[in-house]
Design an enzyme around this catalytic site. Sequence first.
Site, PDB file in Angstrom:
ATOM      1  CG  HIS A 198       4.835  47.777  25.695  1.00 38.69           C
ATOM      2  ND1 HIS A 198       4.443  46.555  25.208  1.00 38.69           N
ATOM      3  CD2 HIS A 198       4.504  47.779  26.998  1.00 38.69           C
ATOM      4  CE1 HIS A 198       3.908  45.849  26.193  1.00 38.69           C
ATOM      5  NE2 HIS A 198       3.927  46.563  27.295  1.00 38.69           N
ATOM      6  CB  CYS A 322       1.935  29.175  28.397  1.00 38.16           C
ATOM      7  SG  CYS A 322       2.931  27.705  28.494  1.00 38.16           S
TER       8      CYS A 322
END
Length: 380
Positions: A198, A322
């Site tokens: 990907h 995060c």
Amino acid sequence: MSDRVYLDHNATTPLHPDVVEAMVPVLRDGYGNPSSTHAEGAAAKRLVDRARDQLAACLGAKPSEVVFTGGATEANNTVLIGLSDLPGKIVTSAVEHPSVTAPLEWLEARDAEVVRLGVNDQGMIDLAELEAALASPTKLVSIIWANNETGVVQPMVEIAERVKAAGCLLHVDATQAVGKAVVNFNDVPADFLSCSAHKFNGPKGIGCLVVREGTGCDSLLRGGPQERRFRGGTENVASIVAIGLAAQIAADGLHDRIANYGALRNRLWDAIKARIPDVRRNGDEASVLCNTLSVEFCGAAGDVLLQSLDLEGVAVSAGAACHSGSISPSHVLTAMGRSPEEALASLRLSVGLGNDSEQIDRAAYILEPQVAKVRAAGAS
Ligand SMILES: Cc1ncc(COP(=O)(O)O)c(C=O)c1O
């Protein structure tokens, strides 16, 4: 979505249209199991074999050295955990992807010794520090070829020479390098190399681990005899067909792509410098992936800037991770000596398939007022 500007190709890339075309008939009609001995199985096996040849050719490896995996995370885990029974420490760098850092932390919690090489303010590993680390018994060196956040490309041939001279195994995480730099398993005497479709216009959830002939490690997924018993589980034939074709396309157009992406990335950086004051590039400009631009917009909150750009139609990535809802500065940028504030003010912009100069100019045009707005909000 058509008027959006996607500048986050290091996170993932759109599928090449030819790759989609190649997958559809396999998904629809090519349902055979490559391990089955009937005609349907044999047809599926032929597809897998062809893809293995294509991927091997792209990477300068032998087809028999290619092991299909569910992506680079699995490939990295396979090597790091699959060598855990060998004595000796592991040497790595302070700027690895979490798919390397997390299994290494897991191994450390089980008494493995891990040495992390620092990087300079340009993100480059110090070869003398590597040599010093190799002076005591080492089983494996695992180094990222091109950094996902900064695009900084490590001197892999020089690293490999030193690792081989010390008689150690070398694993290279080439996930960001394939399709954007010359990656040749023949020229870099590594033992293991990871990559992921990907990142070069193939689908998600398929990648490979190249395992040098005569080398090996324990398999992570034990099961059936697939992938020479190295990776049990029925093959994802459509995705394997896709990674094969994506690799062939990546190799065929490599030099043109490097020139094209490089021109777009430079155009973006030139426009940013011309329009926006107090910007600083992160990483060695002389040794960086053609498509990657990591920039500190001094004094701007990167996560807020990312959101405002998104609302204006530009997709980028922040120099932050995060964790459980709180933002922490990128370990890559802090390893380069950036303060937490500087790291948190950084964005990664990465160009790729589908971008053109009109989009780049539009992104720069949008960036200028957004940076000013986010800076002003932070100052008030
Ligand atoms: C350098 C690097 N290694 C490994 C990975 C993990 O790849 P995957 O998404 O195929 O598991 C990534 C993905 O971001 C990466 O950039």
